[in-house]
Motif scaffolding. Structure first.
Motif, PDB file in Angstrom:
ATOM      1  N   THR A  86       0.807  -1.219   0.000  1.00  0.00           N
ATOM      2  CA  THR A  86       0.000   0.000   0.000  1.00  0.00           C
ATOM      3  C   THR A  86       0.840   1.269   0.000  1.00  0.00           C
ATOM      4  O   THR A  86       0.491   2.248  -0.655  1.00  0.00           O
ATOM      5  CB  THR A  86      -0.937   0.033   1.217  1.00  0.00           C
ATOM      6  N   ALA A 147      -5.917   6.459  -0.134  1.00  0.00           N
ATOM      7  CA  ALA A 147      -5.729   6.255   1.304  1.00  0.00           C
ATOM      8  C   ALA A 147      -4.947   7.463   1.814  1.00  0.00           C
ATOM      9  O   ALA A 147      -3.801   7.670   1.405  1.00  0.00           O
ATOM     10  CB  ALA A 147      -4.972   4.959   1.574  1.00  0.00           C
ATOM     11  N   GLY A 165      -5.150   2.174  -1.071  1.00  0.00           N
ATOM     12  CA  GLY A 165      -5.899   1.019  -0.620  1.00  0.00           C
ATOM     13  C   GLY A 165      -6.165   0.191  -1.872  1.00  0.00           C
ATOM     14  O   GLY A 165      -5.880   0.617  -2.993  1.00  0.00           O
ATOM     15  N   TYR A 176     -11.971  -5.238   0.276  1.00  0.00           N
ATOM     16  CA  TYR A 176     -11.373  -3.906   0.413  1.00  0.00           C
ATOM     17  C   TYR A 176     -10.266  -3.924   1.452  1.00  0.00           C
ATOM     18  O   TYR A 176     -10.490  -4.284   2.605  1.00  0.00           O
ATOM     19  CB  TYR A 176     -12.454  -2.913   0.820  1.00  0.00           C
ATOM     20  N   ALA A 178      -7.913  -1.292   3.188  1.00  0.00           N
ATOM     21  CA  ALA A 178      -7.898   0.167   3.290  1.00  0.00           C
ATOM     22  C   ALA A 178      -6.502   0.755   3.324  1.00  0.00           C
ATOM     23  O   ALA A 178      -6.316   1.911   2.939  1.00  0.00           O
ATOM     24  CB  ALA A 178      -8.673   0.605   4.537  1.00  0.00           C
ATOM     25  N   THR A 181      -5.335   5.082   6.384  1.00  0.00           N
ATOM     26  CA  THR A 181      -6.240   6.133   5.921  1.00  0.00           C
ATOM     27  C   THR A 181      -7.153   6.556   7.057  1.00  0.00           C
ATOM     28  O   THR A 181      -7.260   5.868   8.076  1.00  0.00           O
ATOM     29  CB  THR A 181      -7.079   5.626   4.732  1.00  0.00           C
ATOM     30  N   ASP A 183     -11.308   8.213   7.562  1.00  0.00           N
ATOM     31  CA  ASP A 183     -12.625   7.878   7.005  1.00  0.00           C
ATOM     32  C   ASP A 183     -12.953   8.809   5.845  1.00  0.00           C
ATOM     33  O   ASP A 183     -13.858   9.628   5.893  1.00  0.00           O
ATOM     34  CB  ASP A 183     -13.701   7.941   8.085  1.00  0.00           C
ATOM     35  N   MET A 187     -13.855   6.058   0.879  1.00  0.00           N
ATOM     36  CA  MET A 187     -14.201   4.878   1.659  1.00  0.00           C
ATOM     37  C   MET A 187     -15.702   4.844   1.928  1.00  0.00           C
ATOM     38  O   MET A 187     -16.363   3.814   1.747  1.00  0.00           O
ATOM     39  CB  MET A 187     -13.446   4.855   2.991  1.00  0.00           C
ATOM     40  N   ALA A 196     -13.805  -6.258   4.517  1.00  0.00           N
ATOM     41  CA  ALA A 196     -13.021  -5.028   4.587  1.00  0.00           C
ATOM     42  C   ALA A 196     -11.984  -5.138   5.693  1.00  0.00           C
ATOM     43  O   ALA A 196     -12.231  -5.762   6.729  1.00  0.00           O
ATOM     44  CB  ALA A 196     -13.926  -3.821   4.831  1.00  0.00           C
ATOM     45  N   VAL A 198      -9.876  -2.477   7.969  1.00  0.00           N
ATOM     46  CA  VAL A 198      -9.949  -1.047   8.279  1.00  0.00           C
ATOM     47  C   VAL A 198      -9.025  -0.717   9.445  1.00  0.00           C
ATOM     48  O   VAL A 198      -9.131  -1.340  10.512  1.00  0.00           O
ATOM     49  CB  VAL A 198     -11.403  -0.650   8.615  1.00  0.00           C
ATOM     50  N   THR A 205      -3.726   6.903  11.697  1.00  0.00           N
ATOM     51  CA  THR A 205      -4.903   6.647  10.861  1.00  0.00           C
ATOM     52  C   THR A 205      -6.118   7.339  11.469  1.00  0.00           C
ATOM     53  O   THR A 205      -6.227   8.556  11.390  1.00  0.00           O
ATOM     54  CB  THR A 205      -5.124   5.130  10.660  1.00  0.00           C
TER      55      THR A 205
END
Length: 258
Positions: A86, A147, A165, A176, A178, A181, A183, A187, A196, A198, A205
């Motif tokens: 990532t 992200a 992401g 997914y 992420a 990242t 919110d 997203m 996902a 997260v 983050t």
């Protein structure tokens, strides 16, 4: 699942914690066998490794995500057909670990910043994806999702436009990842996510409130809190449940082997 040299070394190394709040909607695999979820054909199995690193077994390939921590962390895992990275932070990209895990047929997908850090031999097997790009790797659709941080004091950690992401589509399901990242709108706008991953730790983050709010909005079928360090993931799960979202929170053993 491909049996490889690493299966003969330490099959007991990768034992993961039991799920605390919800079992997957499909059968829970054996404790050291990962979490299995049904696809339209076959299944995907998730193996948490540590923090932000994990392995996914698909019916036709094995994917490593942000592998760090040395080769020993992956003993007992099947060899990687594809590695996703990532961004360049040390808990997501480690050149020495990568060198030990890449085989003759392994493909890599990275964000542009990591691609430029690779040696020429690695670049030859890698694809650079910028935010918004979509490709297929041997028939597997991959989308690069932004992200980044949006809170003023956190902008220095993950600037907009640099990191990725990813969304993978396999067996009719969208997964997914992420990355690091907050919110972000991208997203929150996601649809039809089956699984996902997260993140939720400060200052890098987002808070558990941000994460729970985003999950309640895009409502994946299953969500793994990861990259959380000392964050209260039990409180996150409670907030997701209180939002009346249909999402099942799954606890992986990200820090059990620390």
């Amino acid at each position: 699942m491909k049996l490889t040299r690493r299966h003969t070394l330490a099959l007991g190394v990768t034992a993961f914690a039991a799920i605390k709040f919800a079992l997957p909607s499909t059968a829970r695999a054996q404790l050291d066998g990962g979490d299995a979820y049904a696809l339209e054909e076959g299944q995907v199995t998730i193996h948490p490794i540590s923090h932000a690193s994990f392995v996914m077994e698909l019916p036709d390939r094995v994917i490593y995500v942000d592998p760090v921590g040395g080769a020993a962390a992956y003993e007992g895992m099947p060899d990687a057909d594809l590695i996703l990275i990532t961004h360049e932070h040390g808990d997501h990209y480690d050149a020495e670990t990568l060198a030990t895990l890449v085989g003759e047929e392994t493909r890599l997908v990275t964000n542009p910043a990591v691609f430029e850090m690779l040696g020429e031999d690695m670049k030859a097997r890698a694809t650079s994806m910028a935010n918004g790009d979509s490709i297929e790797v041997d028939g597997l659709p991959i989308e690069a999702i932004p992200a980044y941080n949006i809170t003023e004091e956190r902008l220095k950690y993950h600037p907009k436009g640099r990191d990725n992401g990813y969304i993978l589509t396999t067996g009719g399901k969208r997964i997914y990842i992420a990355g690091d990242t907050e919110d972000i709108p991208e997203m929150r706008a996601l649809e039809d996510i089956y699984i996902a991953f997260v993140p939720m730790n400060l200052p890098y983050t987002m808070t558990i409130d941000q994460a729970a709010s985003a999950v309640a909005e895009f409502q994946p079928d299953h969500v793994y809190p990861y990259h959380y360090r000392d964050s209260d993931v039990e409180a996150f799960a409670e907030k997701v449940a209180a939002s009346n979202a249909s999402t099942k929170v799954v606890m992986g053993g990200w820090y059990d082997k620390a």
